[in-house]
Enzyme design. Structure first.
Site, PDB file in Angstrom:
ATOM      1  N   ASP B  17       0.895  -1.662  -0.152  1.00 50.33           N
ATOM      2  CA  ASP B  17       0.357  -0.021   0.075  1.00 50.33           C
ATOM      3  C   ASP B  17       1.019   1.193  -0.435  1.00 50.33           C
ATOM      4  O   ASP B  17       2.434   1.291   0.525  1.00 50.33           O
ATOM      5  CB  ASP B  17      -0.641   0.473   1.145  1.00 50.33           C
ATOM      6  CG  ASP B  17      -1.604   1.478   1.387  1.00 50.33           C
ATOM      7  OD1 ASP B  17      -2.478   1.485   0.509  1.00 50.33           O
ATOM      8  OD2 ASP B  17      -2.032   1.968   2.495  1.00 50.33           O
ATOM      9  N   SER B  18       0.475   2.887   0.141  1.00 50.85           N
ATOM     10  CA  SER B  18       1.401   3.365   0.047  1.00 50.85           C
ATOM     11  C   SER B  18       2.140   4.161   1.562  1.00 50.85           C
ATOM     12  O   SER B  18       2.317   4.318   1.878  1.00 50.85           O
ATOM     13  CB  SER B  18       0.363   4.701  -0.977  1.00 50.85           C
ATOM     14  OG  SER B  18      -0.697   5.343  -0.042  1.00 50.85           O
ATOM     15  N   CYS B  80      -3.663  -1.247  -1.749  1.00 53.47           N
ATOM     16  CA  CYS B  80      -4.051  -0.267  -1.761  1.00 53.47           C
ATOM     17  C   CYS B  80      -5.893   0.108  -3.309  1.00 53.47           C
ATOM     18  O   CYS B  80      -5.478  -0.597  -4.285  1.00 53.47           O
ATOM     19  CB  CYS B  80      -3.282   0.102  -2.628  1.00 53.47           C
ATOM     20  SG  CYS B  80      -3.245   2.304  -3.058  1.00 53.47           S
ATOM     21  N   GLU B 159      -4.449  10.028   8.592  1.00 54.25           N
ATOM     22  CA  GLU B 159      -2.533  10.310   8.551  1.00 54.25           C
ATOM     23  C   GLU B 159      -2.461  10.472  10.197  1.00 54.25           C
ATOM     24  O   GLU B 159      -1.101  10.929  10.954  1.00 54.25           O
ATOM     25  CB  GLU B 159      -2.361  10.147   7.902  1.00 54.25           C
ATOM     26  CG  GLU B 159      -2.180   9.508   6.438  1.00 54.25           C
ATOM     27  CD  GLU B 159      -0.707   8.294   6.407  1.00 54.25           C
ATOM     28  OE1 GLU B 159      -0.162   8.567   7.287  1.00 54.25           O
ATOM     29  OE2 GLU B 159      -1.873   7.181   5.442  1.00 54.25           O
ATOM     30  N   CYS B 191     -11.061   3.253  -0.122  1.00 54.40           N
ATOM     31  CA  CYS B 191     -10.411   4.251   0.756  1.00 54.40           C
ATOM     32  C   CYS B 191      -9.860   2.627   1.684  1.00 54.40           C
ATOM     33  O   CYS B 191     -10.849   2.643   2.604  1.00 54.40           O
ATOM     34  CB  CYS B 191      -9.616   5.220   0.526  1.00 54.40           C
ATOM     35  SG  CYS B 191      -7.975   5.058   1.178  1.00 54.40           S
ATOM     36  N   HIS B 193      -7.727   3.558   4.045  1.00 54.59           N
ATOM     37  CA  HIS B 193      -7.823   4.408   5.694  1.00 54.59           C
ATOM     38  C   HIS B 193      -9.487   4.770   5.791  1.00 54.59           C
ATOM     39  O   HIS B 193      -9.634   5.033   7.165  1.00 54.59           O
ATOM     40  CB  HIS B 193      -7.787   5.487   4.747  1.00 54.59           C
ATOM     41  CG  HIS B 193      -5.798   5.983   4.973  1.00 54.59           C
ATOM     42  ND1 HIS B 193      -5.049   5.135   3.743  1.00 54.59           N
ATOM     43  CD2 HIS B 193      -5.125   6.022   5.806  1.00 54.59           C
ATOM     44  CE1 HIS B 193      -3.798   5.706   4.402  1.00 54.59           C
ATOM     45  NE2 HIS B 193      -3.575   6.232   5.385  1.00 54.59           N
TER      46      HIS B 193
END
Lengths: 270, 270
Positions: B17-18, B80, B159, B191, B193
């Site tokens: 993932d990023s 991702c 984040e 997503c 996140h």
């Protein structure tokens, strides 16, 4: 520092930033030095820099500088606070041409503005953790009081064009809350994105506080340095501005307009 | 698709993932397949992916896959959404081992949950612009109605650990505003996140709407695929989890905890 041969006076000034932020510095550079060619690089494929580690920022900065060196620049402006904090000294040791960052000019601006010596500095996590502003201010004014505040969400909010969003105001209020008791008289915007939030910040921080950024002071220092080294462009023809990015040129072109204060006709891929 | 030799059953499953987002998928993978070794790579030096171009995402994804291949993985999970949208097909054409993304599993979850076929998809700019979710849903349910919404600030808010911040609520309200008139019955978090914002999203979107994400469904598909190819790990010793990042291991370790739902004892630099 070895200077380039005389015929390099017509070479462009090189600048880099993680993205569009450095265009606020370029805008001032164009005002101050209207006959200088400028080549700008925005490292949009790897932005943001503000939340990444010192080692990564240094590596990216060296790569960006090498890219611009290959474009035959006569001077390099590190138009990114985080890169100035973590890479400026290394770049200056590594390359022959004059290289300047945005931190010292920002500190100059703040010290000229302050009367009480009580200065707040807003910046990315990286810039604040580096303590570069804190050290630079105290080096020049050892009796100053510096209040550093990391504002990691300002860059994404500006990049997403949320400048007038109520959420942005709430976050600004939150970030600035610890300043209320500190009786600062000057607030330094230690990130090239932040000038776009200046009005909102002004409203939240209240009247009578000087808000300064490094763009104009940086352009002034570039001008002084060019004169000092006899490197000003000697022709007064219309200058050439080139823009390179590591990711999608279109997005940079659209967003860059409000940072540069004028339209960007063409952006090239690195 | 050529399968690895039999002794590769004890090799780890690779995931990338990023950043930390894919750890929500890893959490489900651990629940579903408690005896599989997992090697995770977070490309933290180049995050976020969601706002970058298709070409850049493809290049990064190939580099990440090659890094994991060198760690001798038996299967690759592109954990991702943006990378799944822009790179999955290319990766599947390029490499021999089985590779799965998070988009198809998310679509499966949404189609199982919906009764009216009116589905909203939230994702990064890149994921939404790719139209991958829209196409995948309509491919499987041609009479569905899909309402895609790009929510570019959700990743930085998560984040920065602003999950409970009033500004986050305001932005969620704004992003979801266009859904009010659409009478959706299912909302897909496109997503990795976004599951961390699930409670706030639930409060804003109102009762009676199914909120689904791809993590559990993705883990299920990995399990099916492993069985199908006879590639399950045959030992039941305590599995080995390795974490690699391209930037600062410390930050990943601290932030990753809430995504993985358990502590991360050690993170290695790539």
């Amino acid at each position: 520092m070895t200077l380039p041969a005389n015929d390099s006076t017509s070479f462009p000034i090189g600048m880099f930033d993680s993205g569009v932020g450095g265009l606020t510095v370029m805008q001032q550079l164009i005002k101050t030095l209207p006959y200088e060619h400028i080549t700008y690089f925005g490292d949009t494929a790897r932005l943001p820099y503000g939340s990444k580690s010192p080692e990564t920022i240094l590596r990216y900065s060296i790569e960006n500088a090498i890219f611009l060196m290959q474009k035959q620049i006569k001077m390099l402006v590190v138009a990114c606070n985080t890169a100035s904090a973590y890479a400026l000294e290394n770049l200056q040791l590594m390359f022959k041409i004059p290289i300047i960052g945005v931190i010292d000019p920002g500190v100059e601006s703040a010290l000229q503005a302050t009367q009480t010596g009580r200065i707040a500095v807003l910046g990315t996590k990286g810039t604040i953790l580096s303590q570069s502003y804190q050290k630079a201010i105290l080096h020049k004014a050892s009796n100053a009081f510096v209040f550093p505040i990391a504002c990691p969400l300002f860059v994404p909010l500006v990049e997403e064009n949320c400048i007038d969003h109520p959420a942005t105001r709430l976050l600004i209020r939150d970030y600035l809350e610890p300043l209320k008791a500190q009786r600062i008289d000057t607030l330094l915007l230690g990130c090239t994105h932040y000038p776009l939030l200046k009005n909102l910040i002004k409203e939240e921080i209240g009247e009578g506080i000087h808000i300064v950024d490094s763009a104009a002071a940086c352009a002034e220092q570039v001008s002084v340095l060019l004169s000092h080294h006899g490197m000003q462009n000697r022709t007064t023809v219309s200058p050439n501005y080139r823009y390179f990015v590591s990711d999608n040129p279109m997005q940079f072109q659209l967003l860059g307009h409000s940072f540069l204060g004028m339209s960007i006709p063409h952006v090239e891929s690195r």
